[in-house]
Design a protein around this motif. Sequence first.
Motif, PDB file in Angstrom:
ATOM      1  N   UNK A  57      33.275  23.981  51.977  1.00 49.15           N
ATOM      2  CA  UNK A  57      33.454  23.926  50.527  1.00 49.15           C
ATOM      3  C   UNK A  57      32.567  22.840  49.927  1.00 49.15           C
ATOM      4  N   UNK A  58      31.718  23.255  48.995  1.00 57.20           N
ATOM      5  CA  UNK A  58      30.790  22.339  48.340  1.00 57.20           C
ATOM      6  C   UNK A  58      29.431  22.254  49.004  1.00 57.20           C
ATOM      7  N   UNK A  59      29.289  22.852  50.201  1.00 60.56           N
ATOM      8  CA  UNK A  59      28.000  22.798  50.889  1.00 60.56           C
ATOM      9  C   UNK A  59      27.089  23.918  50.391  1.00 60.56           C
ATOM     10  N   UNK A  60      25.825  23.844  50.768  1.00 60.10           N
ATOM     11  CA  UNK A  60      24.834  24.847  50.385  1.00 60.10           C
ATOM     12  C   UNK A  60      24.699  25.879  51.499  1.00 60.10           C
ATOM     13  N   UNK A  79      26.014  27.621  46.483  1.00 58.07           N
ATOM     14  CA  UNK A  79      26.927  26.529  46.784  1.00 58.07           C
ATOM     15  C   UNK A  79      28.270  27.184  47.063  1.00 58.07           C
ATOM     16  N   UNK A  80      28.830  26.881  48.216  1.00 56.48           N
ATOM     17  CA  UNK A  80      30.080  27.500  48.623  1.00 56.48           C
ATOM     18  C   UNK A  80      31.249  26.868  47.896  1.00 56.48           C
ATOM     19  N   UNK A  85      32.669  31.895  47.656  1.00 55.20           N
ATOM     20  CA  UNK A  85      33.365  32.273  48.891  1.00 55.20           C
ATOM     21  C   UNK A  85      34.166  33.552  48.695  1.00 55.20           C
ATOM     22  N   UNK A  86      34.809  33.683  47.546  1.00 55.86           N
ATOM     23  CA  UNK A  86      35.589  34.888  47.271  1.00 55.86           C
ATOM     24  C   UNK A  86      34.684  36.124  47.275  1.00 55.86           C
ATOM     25  N   UNK A  87      33.574  36.039  46.577  1.00 56.04           N
ATOM     26  CA  UNK A  87      32.647  37.174  46.527  1.00 56.04           C
ATOM     27  C   UNK A  87      32.084  37.471  47.925  1.00 56.04           C
ATOM     28  N   UNK A  88      31.714  36.424  48.653  1.00 48.58           N
ATOM     29  CA  UNK A  88      31.119  36.601  49.981  1.00 48.58           C
ATOM     30  C   UNK A  88      32.116  37.202  50.964  1.00 48.58           C
ATOM     31  N   UNK A  89      33.348  36.701  50.949  1.00 52.61           N
ATOM     32  CA  UNK A  89      34.356  37.231  51.873  1.00 52.61           C
ATOM     33  C   UNK A  89      34.761  38.659  51.532  1.00 52.61           C
ATOM     34  N   UNK A  90      34.560  39.067  50.294  1.00 54.22           N
ATOM     35  CA  UNK A  90      34.852  40.446  49.897  1.00 54.22           C
ATOM     36  C   UNK A  90      33.761  41.392  50.394  1.00 54.22           C
ATOM     37  N   UNK A  91      32.493  40.952  50.309  1.00 54.11           N
ATOM     38  CA  UNK A  91      31.372  41.823  50.687  1.00 54.11           C
ATOM     39  C   UNK A  91      30.150  40.958  50.997  1.00 54.11           C
ATOM     40  N   UNK A  92      30.010  40.594  52.256  1.00 55.37           N
ATOM     41  CA  UNK A  92      28.943  39.661  52.653  1.00 55.37           C
ATOM     42  C   UNK A  92      27.553  40.192  52.331  1.00 55.37           C
ATOM     43  N   UNK A  93      27.332  41.477  52.546  1.00 52.37           N
ATOM     44  CA  UNK A  93      25.992  42.042  52.326  1.00 52.37           C
ATOM     45  C   UNK A  93      25.640  42.164  50.847  1.00 52.37           C
ATOM     46  N   UNK A  94      26.630  42.326  50.012  1.00 55.59           N
ATOM     47  CA  UNK A  94      26.372  42.400  48.567  1.00 55.59           C
ATOM     48  C   UNK A  94      25.939  41.032  48.037  1.00 55.59           C
ATOM     49  N   UNK A 109      42.567  40.460  47.653  1.00 57.58           N
ATOM     50  CA  UNK A 109      42.223  39.225  46.936  1.00 57.58           C
ATOM     51  C   UNK A 109      43.147  38.047  47.264  1.00 57.58           C
ATOM     52  N   UNK A 110      44.423  38.309  47.496  1.00 57.57           N
ATOM     53  CA  UNK A 110      45.375  37.247  47.844  1.00 57.57           C
ATOM     54  C   UNK A 110      45.030  36.655  49.203  1.00 57.57           C
ATOM     55  N   UNK A 111      44.685  37.506  50.167  1.00 55.70           N
ATOM     56  CA  UNK A 111      44.305  37.010  51.486  1.00 55.70           C
ATOM     57  C   UNK A 111      43.024  36.179  51.386  1.00 55.70           C
ATOM     58  N   UNK A 112      42.059  36.629  50.587  1.00 56.30           N
ATOM     59  CA  UNK A 112      40.831  35.842  50.413  1.00 56.30           C
ATOM     60  C   UNK A 112      41.154  34.489  49.804  1.00 56.30           C
ATOM     61  N   UNK A 113      42.011  34.477  48.797  1.00 52.53           N
ATOM     62  CA  UNK A 113      42.388  33.214  48.151  1.00 52.53           C
ATOM     63  C   UNK A 113      43.066  32.278  49.151  1.00 52.53           C
ATOM     64  N   UNK A 114      43.899  32.832  50.018  1.00 50.45           N
ATOM     65  CA  UNK A 114      44.578  32.013  51.027  1.00 50.45           C
ATOM     66  C   UNK A 114      43.571  31.434  52.027  1.00 50.45           C
ATOM     67  N   UNK A 115      42.629  32.254  52.484  1.00 53.63           N
ATOM     68  CA  UNK A 115      41.602  31.761  53.413  1.00 53.63           C
ATOM     69  C   UNK A 115      40.760  30.677  52.738  1.00 53.63           C
TER      70      UNK A 115
END
Length: 123
Positions: A57-60, A79-80, A85-94, A109-115
């Motif tokens: 979190x906060x890194x490049x 910047x993470x 992170x939410x967008x990336x964890x939903x669809x890394x290739x996008x 989305x709830x699981x992503x928010x928890x991670x």
Amino acid sequence: MNRILRLSFITFLFGNCVPAASAQDIAAGKDIFQQQCSACHSVDGSNGVGPTLKGITGSKSGEIPGFRFSQAMKSANLTWDAKTLDAYLADTQKVVPGNQMPFPGIRDPKQRADVIAYLGTLK
């Protein structure tokens, strides 16, 4: 019935029908991380198949020392934070087309928010 009483009555009747915003659950995020991420990512600072996520979190993007990132990740200039992170964890290739992370994403989305909440604790 005056207006305030009517509004109070309506709020009383229907107030419980509106779902409350749920807070992130760090313990649930840790469990999801262990199930879906820990095979490739550590949280202790050591790199493996994937880079460590300690301090993510906060890194490049593409800048964790000692890990060989794809050119796509190095060039992403992200910047993470919670949003990326939410967008990336939903669809890394996008988010980072051509990255080398073979991950189908976390659809809920709830699981992503928890991670993401859990990752935020890894300093």
